[in-house]
Every structure is written in structure tokens, then in C-alpha cells.
Scaffold this motif. Structure first.
Motif, PDB file in Angstrom:
ATOM      1  N   THR A   1      33.203  37.495  36.167  1.00 36.62           N
ATOM      2  CA  THR A   1      33.351  38.861  35.632  1.00 36.62           C
ATOM      3  C   THR A   1      34.022  38.869  34.264  1.00 36.62           C
ATOM      4  OG1 THR A   1      35.441  39.148  36.781  1.00 36.62           O
ATOM      5  CG2 THR A   1      33.462  39.876  37.943  1.00 36.62           C
TER       6      THR A   1
ATOM      7  N   ALA B   1      31.324  41.424  33.753  1.00 37.03           N
ATOM      8  CA  ALA B   1      31.943  42.748  33.859  1.00 37.03           C
ATOM      9  C   ALA B   1      30.961  43.826  33.393  1.00 37.03           C
ATOM     10  CB  ALA B   1      33.224  42.797  33.044  1.00 37.03           C
TER      11      ALA B   1
ATOM     12  N   ARG C   1      42.245  39.042  36.782  1.00 36.19           N
ATOM     13  CA  ARG C   1      41.084  39.734  36.211  1.00 36.19           C
ATOM     14  C   ARG C   1      40.512  40.720  37.232  1.00 36.19           C
ATOM     15  NH1 ARG C   1      37.042  35.606  34.319  1.00 36.19           N
ATOM     16  NH2 ARG C   1      38.527  35.214  32.668  1.00 36.19           N
TER      17      ARG C   1
ATOM     18  N   THR D   1      42.737  43.763  37.325  1.00 40.46           N
ATOM     19  CA  THR D   1      42.524  44.597  36.132  1.00 40.46           C
ATOM     20  C   THR D   1      41.260  45.431  36.303  1.00 40.46           C
ATOM     21  OG1 THR D   1      43.542  42.888  34.777  1.00 40.46           O
ATOM     22  CG2 THR D   1      42.231  44.516  33.608  1.00 40.46           C
ATOM     23  N   LEU D   2      40.189  44.775  36.738  1.00 41.96           N
ATOM     24  CA  LEU D   2      38.910  45.479  36.882  1.00 41.96           C
ATOM     25  C   LEU D   2      38.992  46.534  37.993  1.00 41.96           C
ATOM     26  CD1 LEU D   2      36.664  42.341  36.430  1.00 41.96           C
ATOM     27  CD2 LEU D   2      36.491  44.414  35.029  1.00 41.96           C
ATOM     28  N   ASN D   3      39.684  46.224  39.085  1.00 41.04           N
ATOM     29  CA  ASN D   3      39.816  47.197  40.171  1.00 41.04           C
ATOM     30  C   ASN D   3      40.640  48.411  39.765  1.00 41.04           C
ATOM     31  OD1 ASN D   3      38.195  46.364  42.309  1.00 41.04           O
ATOM     32  ND2 ASN D   3      39.722  44.847  42.986  1.00 41.04           N
TER      33      ASN D   3
ATOM     34  N   ARG E   1      40.139  48.905  34.391  1.00 36.92           N
ATOM     35  CA  ARG E   1      40.401  48.451  33.026  1.00 36.92           C
ATOM     36  C   ARG E   1      39.568  47.218  32.706  1.00 36.92           C
ATOM     37  NH1 ARG E   1      45.346  46.642  32.878  1.00 36.92           N
ATOM     38  NH2 ARG E   1      46.056  47.326  34.915  1.00 36.92           N
ATOM     39  N   SER E   2      39.238  47.060  31.431  1.00 39.03           N
ATOM     40  CA  SER E   2      38.418  45.929  31.021  1.00 39.03           C
ATOM     41  C   SER E   2      39.319  44.770  30.618  1.00 39.03           C
ATOM     42  CB  SER E   2      37.547  46.334  29.831  1.00 39.03           C
ATOM     43  OG  SER E   2      36.979  45.179  29.266  1.00 39.03           O
TER      44      SER E   2
ATOM     45  N   GLU F   1      35.260  50.382  29.588  1.00 38.22           N
ATOM     46  CA  GLU F   1      36.240  51.028  30.475  1.00 38.22           C
ATOM     47  C   GLU F   1      35.744  52.355  31.038  1.00 38.22           C
ATOM     48  OE1 GLU F   1      40.323  50.994  29.337  1.00 38.22           O
ATOM     49  OE2 GLU F   1      40.380  48.815  29.617  1.00 38.22           O
TER      50      GLU F   1
ATOM     51  N   LEU G   1      33.474  51.528  33.858  1.00 34.63           N
ATOM     52  CA  LEU G   1      34.202  51.017  35.029  1.00 34.63           C
ATOM     53  C   LEU G   1      34.859  52.174  35.767  1.00 34.63           C
ATOM     54  CD1 LEU G   1      35.853  47.835  33.453  1.00 34.63           C
ATOM     55  CD2 LEU G   1      34.140  47.845  35.273  1.00 34.63           C
TER      56      LEU G   1
ATOM     57  N   VAL H   1      34.250  52.435  39.654  1.00 37.31           N
ATOM     58  CA  VAL H   1      35.114  51.592  40.490  1.00 37.31           C
ATOM     59  C   VAL H   1      35.708  52.386  41.658  1.00 37.31           C
ATOM     60  CG1 VAL H   1      37.306  50.315  40.553  1.00 37.31           C
ATOM     61  CG2 VAL H   1      35.656  49.871  38.738  1.00 37.31           C
TER      62      VAL H   1
ATOM     63  N   PHE I   1      35.802  44.879  43.003  1.00 35.85           N
ATOM     64  CA  PHE I   1      35.922  43.465  42.642  1.00 35.85           C
ATOM     65  C   PHE I   1      36.790  42.751  43.665  1.00 35.85           C
ATOM     66  CE2 PHE I   1      34.895  45.849  38.882  1.00 35.85           C
ATOM     67  CZ  PHE I   1      33.949  45.061  38.244  1.00 35.85           C
TER      68      PHE I   1
END
Ligand code: UDX
Length: 442
Positions: free
Chosen positions: A10, A15, A37, A40-42, A45-46, A54, A57, A61, A73
Motif C-alpha cells: 500500500t 494506496a 502505514r 495511517t491509512l485506516n 490519511r495518506s 486523502e 481515502l 475508509v 487496511f
């Protein structure tokens, strides 16, 4: 109809791809071995600076207020193994010691995923790999997958550009489907039902052709860039103007204007390594003409960086030791914080290694280098500089007011290695502007 899709890896590619798959209406789980990572994604945020990622996401998300809850994620392969209809491999294939692609991450994904697969699924490669890899991965899957139903490898290369990753994922120029069965093609057409309904061309082919298409696309773009850079050298030698020349070539629809911007040449995480990897693979397969051609493309590209460093030293009268030099730009291109194989940083480091007192400013990228001083602003970088180098063409640099910096520098001299500054504006403000390959009269 909505499918269940896993995206393994990702970073930049994964991502953006995972978010795009959710935007296409699918349920998506992204998997990565890096827990930070995933966290962050959950959080929506990128992990990288990428325009538009973003918001996409946050739109999808799971758990974010107002989201579609279609995307999440995890670090746990068990959550995807029997869940997904399609597993996308989006891990990195960096350059190995001998120049060929390092497939460690791809192989590790297969070794981790395959023993867990107990139902039919597609394993779809997006990473750039040497031709022949997909077939080898299929053999490995056949050997270790416990499922009695077939797990089939498809190659579906990604062409997204950093800084445009979201737009390129949502509206690709073309979709390449390298597959081994009509059923796999049908399923992949369902994955991309939305862009296909918007008339995105689909190229169906075998695995090898799909692998080669990606290598060829990047190598062709690199060839275009090196060609125009070699023409810039001709212009310098003969007194011509490469920018006008590129405009004229670009009006020929068979050629096109894109990737004909002369300057410092190509860098980044893809073009340099993909050119090298194709050259190595061509040599392995006895296609010497291609490896020779790509060798020249690389040599021209490396030469651009050295030439700018040499020019900088020459403009300082032949000795850079202890001299204050300002560098504008560290990212390999504008719009990203990525400095992998960055032409700007190569030149900056070269000048520092030759004894220069080099200050670098970039709007996004971290310089993070003991050799170089990381300036927090243009003004700080330019303070008392005897020479300024414009090495990454951020819009912010094009908008600079040259008169404002006259009193900041020790000497108003700028080398515009990207040929993107308005020379007349800078000259009118009292600067000497050097643009290699551009005619002084235009
Ligand atoms: C590239 C490919 O474009 C993309 O399709 C592939 O999936 C990944 O590799 P990217 O690495 O994001 O994407 O960079 P790109 O925008 O293509 O630029 C590559 C390099 O070429 C940059 O260093 C850029 O500054 C340079 N470049 C580009 C030129 O020097 N001149 C040009 O005219 C165009």
C-alpha cells in the motif's frame, strides 16, 4: 456488480489503487507488512504526499464518518485469503545489485498468500517485473496452493504517475489484461466495469506481452526524454533553441509534445530502474540492439546531471570549494515528496562533494543528508548564494519575484536546468540567467 478485492502493498501504487477500487464500487482490503502505514491509512490519511488521495481515502475508509465503509487496511493475510475474488500485487520491485528487478517482495507475497488460498481466485500483478516472471509465479502457485479450484495469475500493469496517481487510477489511458483464460478476462472486466463503460481501451493479451508493455512504455518515455536532451546538446553546440525545437516537433501528431521537456533528465522510483531492468533482460535474452539503445538512453540521462554540475562549477570560475550555492528543488519532479533517484539531489550532492557549501530548499521533499544544508524557505536557501540552481520545476519557483531576492543573494546568477523560468522577467530584474540548450536571442 461489486467484487471483493485485496490490494497487497500500500505504498504509492497500492494506496491509490485500493482507493480507486473502492471508488469503482468494490469492497476492498489493503494489506501491508508495515503496521504504521496500515494505521495511517485506516485513519484516512495518506502515507505519501499525493494530490487527491486523502479525500478519496476519507470517502471510503471504514469507520470514518460519512464514508462508504468499503475500504480498510490490515497487516493480516488471513483476513483476505479466502475473502477476496481478486488479489492485486502492488509491492515494490526495486533495482537489484546487477540492475535487474529485485523480486523479493513479490515472491514473499506469493509465499505468504498461496498456502492460505482454499478457494478459486485471481492473483493479479501490477508491479513492474521482468518478462517471464508471471509464468514463474503461476508455476509456484500451482505447486503450493491447497485449493482444488484454480488460482490464476493475471498481469495488469499500472501506468500511474506520481502526483497524478488518483486521476490516473480512476481514468487510465488504457487497461492491459494479460491473462490465460476467458474466465479471468471476464472477471477483470468486472473489476474495471466503470472505466470500461467510459470507453477506456482494453488490450487483452498473454502474460508476457502484458509484462513487456509496461517495460516498453516506461522505456519509450525515457527514450523521448533522452532524445530531447541529446538535441539540447546539439542546440548548445550549434546555437539553436531546444524549447522551440520541442514545440515544433510536438505539433507533429505522430510525435506529440509530451515528454519532450529538455532539462535534467528523468529520475524517480520507476523510469530509471525500469529502463535498466529492460536493458538487462534484453541482454539476457540476446536482444543486444535493445540493451544498446537503452544503454545510450541511460548514458545521456546520467550525462545531463554531470553537465549541470560541471556548468555550475564553470560559472563559479572553476572552483566551487567553500562557495555558497543555493539549490531550488530536491524531489525528482514537482508535485511529489519522492526523492528516489532524484536528478536535483544528485547534482546537489555532487556539488557538495566537490566542496561547495550547498543549501537546498524543496516545498515538500526532505533533504535529510549530512552533506547538504536543508533550508526552510527559498529566502534561507538563497542567503548569500553566489549561484542559484533551479533543479525541480515547482510552480512555487516559477512564481518567484526575482527582484525580491536581489539583495538576498551575493551574486544574482541562476542556472535554470529545467528551462522553466521566465528568463526575460529574471533578466529584467537584474539577474543573469543560464538556460542550457536555449538560444540567448529568443
Ligand atoms: C512514470 C510513468 O510516467 C508512469 O506511467 C509509470 O507508471 C511510473 O513511472 P513517474 O515516475 O511518476 O511515472 O514520473 P513521470 O511523471 O513520468 O516523470 C519521470 C521523470 O521524467 C521525472 O524525473 C521528470 O522530471 C522527467 N521528465 C518528464 C523530463 O525530464 N522531461 C519530460 O518531458 C517529462
Amino acid at each position: 456488480m461489486s467484487l471483493r478485492i485485496s490490494v497487497i502493498g500500500t505504498n504509492y501504487l497500492g494506496a491509490a489503487h485500493a482507493a480507486a477500487m473502492a471508488e469503482f464500487g468494490h469492497r476492498v482490503i489493503g494489506v501491508d507488512v508495515v503496521a504504521s502505514r496500515v494505521a495511517t491509512l485506516n485513519a484516512g490519511r495518506s502515507p505519501v504526499f499525493e494530490d487527491g488521495l486523502e479525500p478519496l481515502l476519507r470517502k471510503h475508509v471504514q469507520g470514518i464518518a460519512g464514508s462508504t465503509d468499503r475500504l480498510r487496511f490490515t497487516t493480516d493475510y488471513d483476513e483476505i485469503a479466502d475473502w477476496a475474488d481478486v488479489h492485486f500485487i502492488c509491492v515494490g520491485t526495486p533495482q537489484g545489485d546487477d540492475g535487474s528487478a529485485d523480486l523479493t517482495e513479490v515472491r514473499s507475497v506469493i509465499e505468504t498468500l498461496a498456502p492460505r488460498l482454499t478457494t478459486a481466485a485471481l492473483v493479479v500483478g501490477k508491479s513492474t517485473v521482468p518478462v517471464g516472471t508471471a509464468r514463474t509465479l503461476q508455476q509456484r502457485l500451482d505447486a503450493i496452493v491447497p485449493s482444488r479450484e484454480r488460482v490464476e495469475v493475471v498481469w495488469n500493469p499500472e501506468f500511474l504517475r506520481e502526483a497524478h496517481a488518483v486521476a490516473d487510477s480512476l481514468r487510465p489511458d488504457r487497461i492491459v489484461l494479460g491473462a490465460q483464460s476467458p474466465a479471468a478476462i471476464d472477471l477483470m472486466r468486472r473489476v474495471y466495469a466503470i472505466p470500461i463503460s467510459e470507453d477506456t481501451p482494453v488490450i487483452e493479451c498473454d502474460l508476457q506481452t502484458a509484462e513487456l508493455i509496461k517495460a516498453a512504455a516506461n522505456s519509450f518515455l525515457a527514450t523521448k526524454i533522452s532524445f530531447i536532451n541529446a538535441m539540447a546538446r546539439m542546440c548548445q553546440a550549434a546555437g539553436g533553441d531546444v524549447a522551440r525545437l520541442a514545440d515544433a516537433l510536438g505539433h507533429d501528431r505522430r510525435i506529440g509534445r509530451e515528454y519532450l521537456n529538455a532539462g535534467l533528465g528523468f529520475g524517480g522510483g520507476c523510469l530509471p530502474k525500469d529502463v535498466r531492468a529492460l536493458a538487462v533482460r534484453a541482454a539476457q535474452l540476446g536482444v543486444g540492439e535493445l540493451s544498446d539503445l537503452l544503454g545510450s538512453v541511460e548514458a545521456i540521462n546520467a550525462g545531463q546531471r554531470t553537465a549541470i554540475a560541471d556548468l555550475a562549477v564553470a560559472e563559479l570560475g572553476g572552483d566551487i570549494r567553500g562557495r555558497r550555492v543555493a539549490v531550488l528543488g530536491a524531489a525528482f519532479k514537482p508535485g511529489t515528496d519522492d526523492t528516489r533517484d532524484s536528478p536535483a539531489l544528485t547534482v546537489a550532492r555532487d556539488l557538495a562533494a566537490r566542496g561547495g557549501d550547498v543549501r537546498v530548499y524543496d516545498p515538500q521533499a526532505e533533504v535529510g543528508d549530512g552533506l547538504l544544508y536543508a533550508a526552510g524557505s527559498v529566502r534561507e536557501a538563497l542567503a548569500d548564494a553566489e549561484l542559484v540552481l533551479h533543479l525541480t520545476e515547482w510552480e512555487e519557483f516559477r512564481q518567484l519575484e526575482p527582484a525580491e531576492y536581489l539583495a538576498v543573494v551575493a551574486n544574482p546568477l541562476i542556472i535554470d536546468a529545467r528551462l522553466k523560468l521566465d528568463r526575460h522577467r529574471w533578466t529584467a530584474a537584474g539577474w543573469k540567467v543560464v538556460q542550457p540548450g536555449r538560444a540567448a536571442t529568443l
